[in-house]
Design a protein around this motif. Sequence first.
Motif, PDB file in Angstrom:
ATOM      1  N   PHE A  82       0.841  -1.190   0.000  1.00 17.74           N
ATOM      2  CA  PHE A  82       0.000   0.000   0.000  1.00 17.74           C
ATOM      3  C   PHE A  82       0.882   1.249   0.000  1.00 17.74           C
ATOM      4  O   PHE A  82       0.396   2.357  -0.143  1.00 17.74           O
ATOM      5  N   CYS A  83       2.175   1.035   0.247  1.00 18.16           N
ATOM      6  CA  CYS A  83       3.125   2.149   0.301  1.00 18.16           C
ATOM      7  C   CYS A  83       4.136   1.988  -0.835  1.00 18.16           C
ATOM      8  O   CYS A  83       4.065   1.032  -1.606  1.00 18.16           O
ATOM      9  N   ARG A 102      -4.676   2.052  -3.069  1.00 19.96           N
ATOM     10  CA  ARG A 102      -3.926   1.596  -4.248  1.00 19.96           C
ATOM     11  C   ARG A 102      -3.010   0.470  -3.802  1.00 19.96           C
ATOM     12  O   ARG A 102      -2.231   0.625  -2.858  1.00 19.96           O
ATOM     13  N   LEU A 103      -3.137  -0.674  -4.476  1.00 20.57           N
ATOM     14  CA  LEU A 103      -2.337  -1.847  -4.126  1.00 20.57           C
ATOM     15  C   LEU A 103      -1.311  -2.078  -5.233  1.00 20.57           C
ATOM     16  O   LEU A 103      -1.672  -2.279  -6.398  1.00 20.57           O
ATOM     17  N   LEU A 104      -0.039  -2.026  -4.856  1.00 19.91           N
ATOM     18  CA  LEU A 104       1.045  -2.158  -5.833  1.00 19.91           C
ATOM     19  C   LEU A 104       1.600  -3.580  -5.805  1.00 19.91           C
ATOM     20  O   LEU A 104       1.897  -4.111  -4.729  1.00 19.91           O
ATOM     21  N   PHE A 105       1.726  -4.162  -6.977  1.00 20.91           N
ATOM     22  CA  PHE A 105       2.346  -5.485  -7.094  1.00 20.91           C
ATOM     23  C   PHE A 105       3.781  -5.255  -7.558  1.00 20.91           C
ATOM     24  O   PHE A 105       4.013  -4.783  -8.671  1.00 20.91           O
ATOM     25  N   LEU A 220       5.650  -6.944   4.407  1.00 18.98           N
ATOM     26  CA  LEU A 220       4.234  -6.733   4.677  1.00 18.98           C
ATOM     27  C   LEU A 220       3.757  -5.571   3.806  1.00 18.98           C
ATOM     28  O   LEU A 220       4.569  -4.732   3.386  1.00 18.98           O
ATOM     29  N   PRO A 221       2.448  -5.494   3.534  1.00 15.66           N
ATOM     30  CA  PRO A 221       1.951  -4.434   2.643  1.00 15.66           C
ATOM     31  C   PRO A 221       2.229  -3.014   3.141  1.00 15.66           C
ATOM     32  O   PRO A 221       2.234  -2.071   2.357  1.00 15.66           O
ATOM     33  N   ASP A 222       2.477  -2.838   4.441  1.00 15.60           N
ATOM     34  CA  ASP A 222       2.803  -1.497   4.935  1.00 15.60           C
ATOM     35  C   ASP A 222       4.312  -1.261   4.976  1.00 15.60           C
ATOM     36  O   ASP A 222       4.784  -0.264   5.529  1.00 15.60           O
TER      37      ASP A 222
END
Length: 303
Positions: A82-83, A102-105, A220-222
Amino acid sequence: MPELPEVETIRRAIEPRIAGAHITAISVQDASVAAPDGPEFLQRAVGATVRAVLRRGKHLILLLSGNSGIVVHLRMTGALFFCKPPAGMRVRAVLSFSNEERLLFADTRRLGKLQYYENLKPLLVRLGPEPLDEDFTAEALGRALSRHHIPIKAALLDQHIIAGVGNMYADEALFEARINPLTPAGALDQVQVHRLWESIRSVLGRAIERQGASVDTYWLPDGGRGTAHDAFCVAHRKGAPCPGCGLPIERLMLRKRGAYHCPRCQPLPVQETPGRRHPTQPSPPTNTDTKRKPSTASRRPAQ
Ligand SMILES: [Zn+2]
């Protein structure tokens, strides 16, 4: 490589932030992320509402309407953020949601996949049982293993036999159960199977509590890191003292993958033969592993 605990940790971090929102855009910077169907096929998910975020084995699933969904497989080095991703991680696709998330791959080795399925069912049923499910019993594990004569470590990595276990947690579970990774899967006795069943569940459960193992590119997503690797007994610890006996941990090659183990705590089983004792012969490692490719038919629109 993210395994069950890492993907479950990501799922828990993502679901509260996107469940109930709808997908407003999918931007693909690197078309190979959407192979084999291509980025255009992924666009079918735009406008759909995320009903839930699920995990099946090592797959993360954004469940959309009906049986459709977006499946994320992080493979070796994929990660979701997310970051802003850490330096060196290349953004390959971005999912935007109606609630401004917004989710970044991101992925360094470009092996991860982001795919739209019109029908998720074939993917869900072809994988083996979930090791943390209530109906995953020691008896079920024993039945599944009894049909295989490959080394137990290779059997644990086969996603059709058991879903979600990868290299790190297979090594940890086998150490905790005091089973040599080369032992033929079908040769385990009832006591060993029960010990292995317990150790698989406890190793995975503890790793989830520690938010996964950040031994390489798992984030982790953060942007945070997991700490499960700090509690590893054998995985990635070649030469370090075994927590059970103090002997250096060894790493053997099994089907091109490293298998960390303690040669004293996890000896090869011996079988009695007239006049002498010798270790049970493991099945020879092969170089001809055939990876079963998932059917892509279910992702195609109905004709
Ligand atoms: Zn030991």
